[in-house]
Design an enzyme around this catalytic site. Sequence first.
Site, short mmCIF file in Angstrom:
data_model
loop_
_atom_site.label_atom_id
_atom_site.label_comp_id
_atom_site.label_asym_id
_atom_site.label_seq_id
_atom_site.Cartn_x
_atom_site.Cartn_y
_atom_site.Cartn_z
N GLY A 46 0.83 -1.20 0.00
CA GLY A 46 0.00 0.00 0.00
C GLY A 46 0.87 1.24 0.00
N GLN A 51 3.26 9.93 0.71
CA GLN A 51 4.55 9.26 0.92
C GLN A 51 5.55 9.53 -0.21
OE1 GLN A 51 2.48 5.31 1.95
NE2 GLN A 51 4.41 5.17 3.06
N CYS A 94 5.61 -0.26 7.17
CA CYS A 94 5.32 0.91 6.34
C CYS A 94 6.55 1.23 5.52
CB CYS A 94 4.96 2.09 7.24
SG CYS A 94 4.61 3.61 6.33
N LEU A 95 6.35 1.55 4.24
CA LEU A 95 7.49 1.87 3.38
C LEU A 95 8.22 3.12 3.86
CD1 LEU A 95 5.98 1.11 -0.15
CD2 LEU A 95 7.65 -0.25 1.14
N HIS A 136 -4.58 1.87 7.61
CA HIS A 136 -3.18 2.33 7.69
C HIS A 136 -2.94 3.44 6.66
CE1 HIS A 136 1.34 1.52 7.90
NE2 HIS A 136 1.21 2.24 6.80
N GLU A 137 -3.38 3.19 5.42
CA GLU A 137 -3.15 4.18 4.35
C GLU A 137 -3.96 5.45 4.58
OE1 GLU A 137 -0.67 3.71 2.53
OE2 GLU A 137 -0.45 1.60 3.04
N HIS A 140 -2.30 7.86 6.75
CA HIS A 140 -1.29 8.68 6.07
C HIS A 140 -1.91 9.99 5.57
CE1 HIS A 140 2.39 6.35 5.96
NE2 HIS A 140 1.77 5.28 5.53
NI NI Z 1 2.52 3.32 5.58
#
Ligand code: NI
Length: 174
Positions: A46, A51, A94-95, A136-137, A140
């Site tokens: 995701g 991000q 998370c990236l 989660h997304e 963000h």
């Molecule tokens: Ni994330």
Amino acid sequence: MTLREILIAPDPRLKVKSEPVERVDDALRSLMDDMLETMHEAPGIGLAAVQIGVAKQVIVMDLAKEGEAPEPRYFVNPEIIWESEDFHHYEEGCLSLPEYYEEVERPAEVKVRFLDYEGEIRELHCTEMLAVCIQHEMDHLEGILFVDHLTRLKRQMILRKLSKAKKQQAAELA
Ligand code: NI
């Protein structure tokens, strides 16, 4: 399609609240294509536009397992219109927080309304991984990282280590 740079925490740009998208047009689809490619390359499941430094309410996702055909999903201006009363724990990553994984508690199921890749209004009942990932997304989009759900001590420890790693990397490149 272009690979974009994924911002790593701590970075003030990850704390920015994303703005709603006015129109799903070719420019936005091109952003979503870049995001999907960047996410697949990482690899991740995701990614929110913020991000890659674009503070728009756009999310891409692909929960297909390795070896399975890709299943890209696109969420524009998502809103949660229902959530279950029961909660689930799940170990999240998370990236933007590479190599850290921690348990986060969230509603087990949610119903989300959003615009898809073509700009059509859709509703989706999300369970299991999909429920975890969309919440989660969507965090963000509010400038919230999964570490913000942890104790202050844990969060500070992770962010300090990431910050140190970034400085080290910068010094090596200099
Ligand atoms: Ni994330």
